[in-house]
Design a protein around this motif. Structure first.
Motif, PDB file in Angstrom:
ATOM      1  N   PRO A 273       0.832  -1.212   0.000  1.00 20.46           N
ATOM      2  CA  PRO A 273       0.000   0.000   0.000  1.00 20.46           C
ATOM      3  C   PRO A 273       0.860   1.253   0.000  1.00 20.46           C
ATOM      4  O   PRO A 273       2.022   1.228   0.402  1.00 20.46           O
TER       5      PRO A 273
ATOM      6  N   LEU B 104       1.497  -3.228   6.575  1.00 18.39           N
ATOM      7  CA  LEU B 104       1.208  -4.316   5.637  1.00 18.39           C
ATOM      8  C   LEU B 104       0.176  -5.281   6.211  1.00 18.39           C
ATOM      9  O   LEU B 104      -0.710  -5.758   5.495  1.00 18.39           O
TER      10      LEU B 104
ATOM     11  N   GLN C   5      -2.222  -4.637   8.149  1.00 22.03           N
ATOM     12  CA  GLN C   5      -3.550  -4.024   8.048  1.00 22.03           C
ATOM     13  C   GLN C   5      -4.185  -4.293   6.690  1.00 22.03           C
ATOM     14  O   GLN C   5      -5.404  -4.225   6.540  1.00 22.03           O
ATOM     15  N   HIS C   6      -3.355  -4.601   5.700  1.00 18.61           N
ATOM     16  CA  HIS C   6      -3.833  -4.865   4.344  1.00 18.61           C
ATOM     17  C   HIS C   6      -3.787  -6.354   4.000  1.00 18.61           C
ATOM     18  O   HIS C   6      -3.792  -6.723   2.825  1.00 18.61           O
ATOM     19  N   GLY C   7      -3.697  -7.210   5.007  1.00 20.92           N
ATOM     20  CA  GLY C   7      -3.801  -8.643   4.776  1.00 20.92           C
ATOM     21  C   GLY C   7      -2.505  -9.392   4.616  1.00 20.92           C
ATOM     22  O   GLY C   7      -2.508 -10.581   4.277  1.00 20.92           O
ATOM     23  N   TYR C   8      -1.395  -8.731   4.867  1.00 20.07           N
ATOM     24  CA  TYR C   8      -0.094  -9.393   4.746  1.00 20.07           C
ATOM     25  C   TYR C   8       0.139 -10.292   5.945  1.00 20.07           C
ATOM     26  O   TYR C   8      -0.030  -9.884   7.092  1.00 20.07           O
TER      27      TYR C   8
ATOM     28  N   ILE D 242      -1.433  -9.315  -1.292  1.00 15.85           N
ATOM     29  CA  ILE D 242      -1.751  -8.187  -0.423  1.00 15.85           C
ATOM     30  C   ILE D 242      -2.842  -7.370  -1.080  1.00 15.85           C
ATOM     31  O   ILE D 242      -2.768  -7.004  -2.255  1.00 15.85           O
ATOM     32  N   ASP D 243      -3.881  -7.046  -0.330  1.00 15.81           N
ATOM     33  CA  ASP D 243      -5.024  -6.293  -0.844  1.00 15.81           C
ATOM     34  C   ASP D 243      -4.710  -4.814  -0.796  1.00 15.81           C
ATOM     35  O   ASP D 243      -5.026  -4.111   0.144  1.00 15.81           O
ATOM     36  N   ALA D 244      -4.030  -4.346  -1.851  1.00 11.70           N
ATOM     37  CA  ALA D 244      -3.626  -2.941  -1.857  1.00 11.70           C
ATOM     38  C   ALA D 244      -3.325  -2.506  -3.268  1.00 11.70           C
ATOM     39  O   ALA D 244      -3.100  -3.322  -4.161  1.00 11.70           O
ATOM     40  N   GLU D 245      -3.316  -1.185  -3.467  1.00 11.03           N
ATOM     41  CA  GLU D 245      -2.968  -0.642  -4.770  1.00 11.03           C
ATOM     42  C   GLU D 245      -1.466  -0.729  -4.966  1.00 11.03           C
ATOM     43  O   GLU D 245      -0.693  -0.265  -4.131  1.00 11.03           O
TER      44      GLU D 245
END
Length: 264
Positions: free
Chosen positions: A186, A243, A245-248, A257-260
């Motif tokens: 992210p 990280l 927080q974004h599924g890492y 990883i759910d991020a841009e």
């Protein structure tokens, strides 16, 4: 008294083979648990760095003492009975708890290294003992530095290790590991700063490979870190928290990883 050093006369210098290293790197990126690939990459890229590091080690007072005694660490490190008798908060207790929590043994790393018959393992001489010591202290590096076994922690620890024992193979793995995570991290995640922090912290610290490991296990962990000049991995911890927080997770591939994505 100067220690007598034995290097087998038929031992060959390492060769620089970047294409071989790249192929093995792709396998490691696909499966970070395939640790055999690490040995291939390091051998392919290090050239004569192993030999340079060996002689630099030997030409220190601590290296002279250790090369005379040649302690073999795995059986001692895997006997947790004496380690659990140490006071809570010591390096030894932290090491045993780490190994048990992660399901690791020192012998397991020995077995993994034996799958790959590298040139450094061709002959039973003092260079082989040194190669074994580098291998057998890897998990202790985790405990002393505070880097976990997630992909970012492993890559950052290798950057630390590079500054302790230089070699293009080690720093290549560290850089590519961080770069792969950074591509899918992210915005605001300081992944490449973790790489730089590990490299900087390794340069500031005393050489762990030169330490009396058994004596070190008896020291309080925080006191040992202070004595060795090991700085806390602040950027790594902050980045890891972001990280996560974004599924890492340690077992999740960076691509998941759910991020841009952002550029490395």
């Amino acid at each position: 008294m100067t220690a007598e050093v034995y290097v087998h006369p038929e031992r060959r210098r390492g060769a620089f083979r970047p294409l071989k290293a790249w192929n093995h790197m792709q396998k490691l990126i696909a499966d970070k648990e395939d640790t055999e690939q690490v040995f291939h990459i390091i051998e392919a890229l290090n050239g004569n760095a192993f030999e340079r590091n060996f002689w630099a080690f030997v030409n220190t007072p601590a290296g002279q003492k250790l090369i005379q005694e040649k302690p073999y660490l795995p059986p001692v490190l895997d006997d947790h009975s004496w380690i659990h008798a140490l006071p809570e908060g010591t390096v030894g207790r932290a090491y045993a708890e780490f190994m048990e929590r992660e399901g690791l043994t020192a012998q397991g790393l020995v077995d993994e290294s034996m799958k790959h018959q590298s040139k450094s393992r061709e002959f039973d001489d003092d260079m082989l003992w040194y190669a074994n010591r580098l291998r057998d202290t890897h998990d202790l590096f985790h405990v002393l530095t505070g880097y976990n076994r997630d992909a970012l922690g492993e890559a950052s620890l290798l950057a630390f290790t590079y500054s302790q024992n230089p070699g293009l193979g080690v720093i290549f793995i560290a850089f590519m590991g961080c770069r792969t995570i950074a591509k899918h991290a992210p915005k605001g995640a300081r992944v490449m700063d973790c790489f730089r922090e590990g490299k900087r912290n390794g340069a500031l610290a005393e050489k762990i490979i030169q330490q009396d490991i058994l004596a070190l296990m008896h020291e309080p962990l925080e006191a040992a870190r202070a004595r060795l000049g090991i700085q806390p991995p602040v950027i790594y911890r902050e980045t890891l928290a972001l990280l996560e927080q974004h599924g890492y997770t340690p077992t999740l591939q960076p691509q998941a990883i759910d991020a841009e994505p952002v550029a490395a």
